[in-house]
Design an enzyme around this catalytic site. Structure first.
Site, PDB file in Angstrom:
ATOM      1  N   GLY A   1      22.388  82.564 -19.575  1.00  0.00           N
ATOM      2  CA  GLY A   1      21.079  81.844 -20.015  1.00  0.00           C
ATOM      3  C   GLY A   1      21.373  81.328 -21.368  1.00  0.00           C
ATOM      4  N   GLY A   2      20.291  80.707 -22.049  1.00  0.00           N
ATOM      5  CA  GLY A   2      20.425  80.293 -23.632  1.00  0.00           C
ATOM      6  C   GLY A   2      20.455  81.411 -24.419  1.00  0.00           C
TER       7      GLY A   2
ATOM      8  N   GLY B   1      21.727  84.417 -23.882  1.00  0.00           N
ATOM      9  CA  GLY B   1      22.986  85.587 -23.458  1.00  0.00           C
ATOM     10  C   GLY B   1      23.359  85.588 -22.239  1.00  0.00           C
TER      11      GLY B   1
ATOM     12  N   THR C   1      24.079  87.986 -18.371  1.00  0.00           N
ATOM     13  CA  THR C   1      23.537  88.943 -17.299  1.00  0.00           C
ATOM     14  C   THR C   1      24.760  89.586 -16.777  1.00  0.00           C
ATOM     15  OG1 THR C   1      21.457  87.883 -17.215  1.00  0.00           O
ATOM     16  CG2 THR C   1      21.942  89.825 -15.806  1.00  0.00           C
TER      17      THR C   1
ATOM     18  N   LYS D   1      20.850  92.774 -19.264  1.00  0.00           N
ATOM     19  CA  LYS D   1      20.580  91.472 -19.738  1.00  0.00           C
ATOM     20  C   LYS D   1      20.774  91.535 -21.062  1.00  0.00           C
ATOM     21  CE  LYS D   1      17.387  90.789 -15.934  1.00  0.00           C
ATOM     22  NZ  LYS D   1      16.001  90.223 -15.381  1.00  0.00           N
TER      23      LYS D   1
ATOM     24  N   ASP E   1       6.343  83.425 -15.583  1.00  0.00           N
ATOM     25  CA  ASP E   1       7.310  82.882 -15.185  1.00  0.00           C
ATOM     26  C   ASP E   1       7.617  82.932 -13.795  1.00  0.00           C
ATOM     27  OD1 ASP E   1       9.355  80.954 -15.976  1.00  0.00           O
ATOM     28  OD2 ASP E   1      10.812  82.747 -16.451  1.00  0.00           O
TER      29      ASP E   1
END
Length: 351
Positions: free
Chosen positions: A54-55, A57, A59, A75, A180
């Site tokens: 993701g933006g 880092g 996982t 994560k 989310d």
């Protein structure tokens, strides 16, 4: 032969060109710039493979050698700007969010293990360590079905609502808003076929706050209550405009998620951008009861929606009218007197 994995962590046969589950093109020998498989972090977590990016880092899937090599997920939050102040404030904010996650104890929420701080190649990184959920996201399940010309049925969506609403009722009862909800953040667990709620938006809120405040002002303060967060199309208007969230915000996002599963369309394809009204009935026909429930969940006015998961569950499961045992439901209606027969009427003036 070695199996191949897409960026989402889906396993594929060694000669696959595209992921069999999500359709992503597979790079057979990717250049890995992150943590390498087999590397041990914190003298405890052995990295198996990277399963996402993701933006803020990557996982990773790992094994916890202190807990009989149980599978877990790391994560990473790795700010691009590396100064002692940024790292310190990031850790403080993550500690705060981690303390919230630590309180969540529910069988349909991955258990939070710890907040791990490491120095990797001279760079400070933070990791949230959680239990691994063996299963597929509902987004992946939808992609598989669409390749077969199928989508989720109303019966399946009703069942999903029945199973996930108690989870939302639980997190809301302890003051946590997910922020989310989407098909990417719901997983179907393989072992018991239960839906699991993952990737709480509060963690992303912390990451977004750390990054945006530093880039804009060079400093970091406490995260404001109105930090903008949420997927476009899934989050309700007030969340995207002001960042303010409540329990009904999660219910709005849940309704959009159900429509995506039912129609196979993204939210932008289901909403009229001219007047911002939902036009999902052009894509799927539902029972009147469920259609009305979804419309209420998607109301543009927050006050017109269901306010709690309990209210929504009650709407899905209306209680039939019950009467005391051995009673007649019509007993409350007065019974007219029997007709008078062979009766003489006398006047008071008669002797």
């Amino acid at each position: 032969m070695t199996n191949l994995y897409c960026s989402q962590g889906h396993q594929n046969p060694h000669n696959s060109k595209f992921c069999l589950q999500c359709g992503e093109k597979i790079v057979e020998n990717p250049v890995i710039s992150g943590i390498q498989p087999g590397q041990t972090l914190g003298d405890r977590y052995v990295i198996i493979r990277q399963i996402g990016q993701g933006g803020f880092g990557r996982t990773y899937l790992a094994e916890d050698i202190n807990r009989f090599r149980e599978a877990c997920v790391l994560k990473e939050f790795s700010p691009q700007v590396q100064t002692p102040y940024v790292v310190q404030k990031a850790e403080e904010l993550f500690q705060r969010e981690a303390s919230v996650l630590y309180k969540l104890q529910h069988p349909q929420i991955p258990r939070f293990r710890e907040l791990l701080r490491l120095n990797l190649q001279g760079k400070e990184s933070l990791f949230l360590v959680q239990d691994h959920v063996d299963g597929e996201t509902y987004n992946s399940l939808l992609n598989i079905r669409q390749q077969q010309g199928l989508k989720f049925t109303e019966t399946e969506v009703r069942q999903l609502l029945q199973q996930i609403l108690p989870v939302l009722e639980y997190i809301h009862s302890v003051g946590v808003i997910h922020r989310d909800i989407s098909p990417d953040n719901l997983m179907l667990r393989s072992e018991d076929q239960s839906p699991v709620l993952i990737d709480f938006g509060g963690v992303k809120q912390v990451a977004a706050t750390v990054a945006s405040q530093y880039y804009q002002t060079g400093a970091i303060t406490s995260p404001p209550s109105g930090t903008l967060l949420g997927k476009i199309g899934f989050a309700p208007p007030e969340q995207m405009q002001t960042g303010v969230v409540s329990t009904h915000s999660d219910l709005y996002a849940l309704a959009v998620t159900m429509l995506v599963l039912l129609t196979g369309k993204q939210p932008q394809e289901l909403i009229d951008t001219y007047n911002l009204s939902w036009q999902w009935r052009r894509e799927v026909t539902l029972s009147p009861a469920l259609g009305q429930i979804i419309d209420k969940m998607l109301s543009p006015l927050a006050g017109d929606r269901y306010q709690t998961a309990r209210q929504l569950l009650q709407a899905l499961n209306p209680q039939p009218v019950s009467y005391p045992q051995n009673s007649n439901p019509l007993s409350s209606i007065p019974t007219p007197p029997p007709p008078l027969r062979n009766c003489r009427f006398f006047s008071s003036q008669n002797p």
